[in-house]
Write a protein that holds these residues in place. Structure first.
Motif, PDB file in Angstrom:
ATOM      1  N   LYS A   1      -5.824  10.446  12.324  1.00 25.59           N
ATOM      2  CA  LYS A   1      -6.762  10.051  11.261  1.00 25.59           C
ATOM      3  C   LYS A   1      -6.177   9.063  10.253  1.00 25.59           C
ATOM      4  CE  LYS A   1      -9.880  12.614  13.114  1.00 25.59           C
ATOM      5  NZ  LYS A   1     -11.009  11.980  13.850  1.00 25.59           N
ATOM      6  N   GLY A   2      -4.868   8.866  10.214  1.00 28.15           N
ATOM      7  CA  GLY A   2      -4.279   7.771   9.455  1.00 28.15           C
ATOM      8  C   GLY A   2      -4.427   7.821   7.950  1.00 28.15           C
ATOM      9  N   GLN A   3      -4.551   9.025   7.369  1.00 30.25           N
ATOM     10  CA  GLN A   3      -4.721   9.106   5.911  1.00 30.25           C
ATOM     11  C   GLN A   3      -3.540   8.517   5.155  1.00 30.25           C
ATOM     12  OE1 GLN A   3      -5.176  11.782   7.969  1.00 30.25           O
ATOM     13  NE2 GLN A   3      -7.029  12.916   7.427  1.00 30.25           N
ATOM     14  N   ASP A   4      -2.356   8.504   5.769  1.00 29.94           N
ATOM     15  CA  ASP A   4      -1.179   7.938   5.105  1.00 29.94           C
ATOM     16  C   ASP A   4      -1.364   6.455   4.814  1.00 29.94           C
ATOM     17  OD1 ASP A   4      -1.085   7.810   8.026  1.00 29.94           O
ATOM     18  OD2 ASP A   4       0.829   6.792   7.763  1.00 29.94           O
ATOM     19  N   MET A   5      -2.058   5.741   5.705  1.00 27.33           N
ATOM     20  CA  MET A   5      -2.305   4.312   5.468  1.00 27.33           C
ATOM     21  C   MET A   5      -3.197   4.110   4.258  1.00 27.33           C
ATOM     22  SD  MET A   5      -2.713   2.528   9.226  1.00 27.33           S
ATOM     23  CE  MET A   5      -4.108   3.543   9.743  1.00 27.33           C
ATOM     24  N   LEU A   6      -4.166   4.991   4.086  1.00 28.83           N
ATOM     25  CA  LEU A   6      -5.072   4.870   2.951  1.00 28.83           C
ATOM     26  C   LEU A   6      -4.333   5.123   1.635  1.00 28.83           C
ATOM     27  CD1 LEU A   6      -7.898   4.384   1.877  1.00 28.83           C
ATOM     28  CD2 LEU A   6      -8.454   6.773   2.399  1.00 28.83           C
ATOM     29  N   LEU A   7      -3.441   6.118   1.627  1.00 30.47           N
ATOM     30  CA  LEU A   7      -2.653   6.375   0.425  1.00 30.47           C
ATOM     31  C   LEU A   7      -1.764   5.180   0.085  1.00 30.47           C
ATOM     32  CD1 LEU A   7      -1.529  10.100   0.890  1.00 30.47           C
ATOM     33  CD2 LEU A   7      -3.407   9.221  -0.501  1.00 30.47           C
ATOM     34  N   GLU A   8      -1.153   4.600   1.105  1.00 24.44           N
ATOM     35  CA  GLU A   8      -0.311   3.424   0.880  1.00 24.44           C
ATOM     36  C   GLU A   8      -1.118   2.272   0.299  1.00 24.44           C
ATOM     37  OE1 GLU A   8       2.574   0.330   3.377  1.00 24.44           O
ATOM     38  OE2 GLU A   8       1.935   2.221   4.302  1.00 24.44           O
TER      39      GLU A   8
ATOM     40  N   SER B   1      -7.822  -4.744  11.934  1.00 27.55           N
ATOM     41  CA  SER B   1      -6.651  -4.180  12.609  1.00 27.55           C
ATOM     42  C   SER B   1      -6.406  -2.770  12.083  1.00 27.55           C
ATOM     43  CB  SER B   1      -5.416  -5.052  12.387  1.00 27.55           C
ATOM     44  OG  SER B   1      -5.196  -5.253  10.998  1.00 27.55           O
ATOM     45  N   ILE B   2      -5.639  -2.001  12.854  1.00 31.24           N
ATOM     46  CA  ILE B   2      -5.360  -0.609  12.482  1.00 31.24           C
ATOM     47  C   ILE B   2      -4.037  -0.561  11.729  1.00 31.24           C
ATOM     48  CG2 ILE B   2      -5.221   1.773  13.325  1.00 31.24           C
ATOM     49  CD1 ILE B   2      -6.540   0.796  15.922  1.00 31.24           C
ATOM     50  N   ASP B   3      -4.066  -1.050  10.521  1.00 27.43           N
ATOM     51  CA  ASP B   3      -2.889  -1.040   9.670  1.00 27.43           C
ATOM     52  C   ASP B   3      -3.337  -1.224   8.226  1.00 27.43           C
ATOM     53  OD1 ASP B   3      -3.535  -3.773   9.544  1.00 27.43           O
ATOM     54  OD2 ASP B   3      -1.976  -4.339  10.969  1.00 27.43           O
ATOM     55  N   VAL B   4      -2.388  -1.206   7.299  1.00 25.94           N
ATOM     56  CA  VAL B   4      -2.739  -1.299   5.882  1.00 25.94           C
ATOM     57  C   VAL B   4      -3.404  -2.626   5.547  1.00 25.94           C
ATOM     58  CG1 VAL B   4      -1.812  -1.277   3.528  1.00 25.94           C
ATOM     59  CG2 VAL B   4      -0.996   0.386   5.213  1.00 25.94           C
ATOM     60  N   PRO B   5      -2.897  -3.793   6.012  1.00 25.09           N
ATOM     61  CA  PRO B   5      -3.594  -5.051   5.722  1.00 25.09           C
ATOM     62  C   PRO B   5      -5.027  -5.085   6.257  1.00 25.09           C
ATOM     63  CG  PRO B   5      -1.350  -5.498   6.428  1.00 25.09           C
ATOM     64  CD  PRO B   5      -1.595  -4.044   6.677  1.00 25.09           C
TER      65      PRO B   5
END
Length: 383
Positions: free
Chosen positions: A217-224, A327-331
């Protein structure tokens, strides 16, 4: 003519979103006068979906007690030939019930192949339902060999998104001859969209509704992303709904980053209450099938901010009912969230469009569609 169907779910734990499709198909078959039985790990009799299945006349057998013997056999197998206790148990049950068709329901695209093997070894035809496939989770050697046999021997394979079909074929190394996409269902009896909450003090409230597992679910990317200065300065609040393996780590991360606009609300059973108070869904997933929570949010009249994994690209009309990250990353997530922020004056318009969009996307009740598919297959009418 009454037929017999056996459903075998690979999902462990009380209940998973991956089980909504097969359970509705099972109830639909039972309502049409067919005999249906289901096997599942860790059956919780108090779980509402379990009670619904049993009320529909679908008995459920718990195979969770075989997990530890199965693990022990895997350890011993390099030195001594021992049968898989789960496969042995399932084969005995299948030979007793004598189903016309078995339906192996996978949470991921390879986590139920051992159940498919039990069907094949017992001489009963089966189909596969695949919910999730992940670019970052490929089958290891032994699982790939078992999976190759399971997919080749299947009468038919059903996916909830075309993305997952294509990825599964790449992981297998061959094209599937017989497959079809059947959408996941909406989780509730649709009652129409909810009024969009007012934007008080120019504050937008986003809900991230998912189990707290960053691998999927990638919640860490959202926090970052929320830690970046331009988002810290904006009136944006994000509430994480759900529980899971990484709750404590995510809460610690949010505290370490000093995020004051992030809340953890835990599991909420009244989904409608979430959308009365929040303006949109944000789901920073690394892996998906066809997320039920996104279908649900759209049906309630809430735009979605999604990453391009699984069936998200098939679901979301970018810029119309939500925003798809490139893309599936912070940017990539920042790009989608930035476009959402700039379009906040259009929330009412987007929300009004999203309900009809979701209903059209799902189409006819997927449980009925699946039941029709399985009946056509057993009658030999499958095209």
């Amino acid at each position: 003519m009454s037929l017999r169907f056996t459903f075998l779910s690979s999902c462990r734990g009380g209940w998973g979103g991956s089980e909504e499709l097969w359970s509705r198909g099972a109830c639909e078959l039972a309502s049409r006068g067919h005999e249906v039985i289901a096997f599942k790990y860790g059956v919780e009799r108090s779980q509402p979906r379990i009670r619904t299945l049993e009320a529909c006349g679908v008995p459920i057998r718990d195979v969770g007690f075989l997990l530890y013997p199965q693990a022990a056999c895997r350890i011993l197998r390099p030195w001594i030939a021992v049968p898989d206790p789960l496969e042995f148990y399932v084969q005995r049950r299948l030979r007793r019930f004598k189903p016309d068709l078995c339906i192996v329901c996978q949470g991921e695209n390879f986590d139920g192949v051992h159940l498919a093997n039990a069907c094949h070894q017992s001489g009963f035809p089966y189909v596969l339902i695949c919910q999730k496939a992940s670019d970052i989770s490929w089958p290891e050697n032994a699982q790939h060999r078992l999976g190759e046999a399971a997919f080749r021997n299947a009468q038919f394979v059903y996916f909830v998104s075309d993305h997952n079909r294509k990825l599964t074929e790449r992981q297998l190394g061959f094209a599937l001859p017989a497959w079809k996409v059947v959408r996941n269902p909406l989780l509730f009896a649709h009652r129409g969209s909810l009024p969009m909450p007012k934007i008080s003090q120019d504050t937008l409230r986003l809900a991230c509704v998912a189990r707290l597992n960053i691998n999927d679910k990638g919640q860490d990317m959202l926090l970052e992303l929320l830690h970046q200065e331009h988002w810290r300065k904006r009136n944006l609040e994000v509430t994480f709904f759900g529980d899971g393996l990484h709750r404590e780590a995510l809460e610690a991360c949010a505290g370490y980053l000093g995020l004051k606009n992030v809340n953890f609300a835990g599991h909420v059973s009244d989904i409608e209450s979430i959308w009365r108070e929040h303006h949109a869904l944000v789901l920073p997933s690394r892996a998906e099938g066809m997320p039920l929570v996104a279908l649900e949010a759209l049906a309630f009249g809430r735009p979605c901010i999604l990453t391009p994994t699984g069936g998200n690209s098939e679901l979301l009309a970018d810029g119309r009912v939500g925003f798809l990250a490139p893309s599936i990353d912070v940017p990539g997530l920042n790009d989608a969230l930035e476009r959402f922020w700039r379009s906040r004056d259009l929330l009412e318009e987007m929300g009004a469009a999203s309900t009809a969009y979701a209903l059209e996307f799902v189409g006819r009740e997927p449980g009925q569609v699946l039941a029709d598919e399985l009946l056509a297959l057993t009658s030999g009418d499958k095209s």
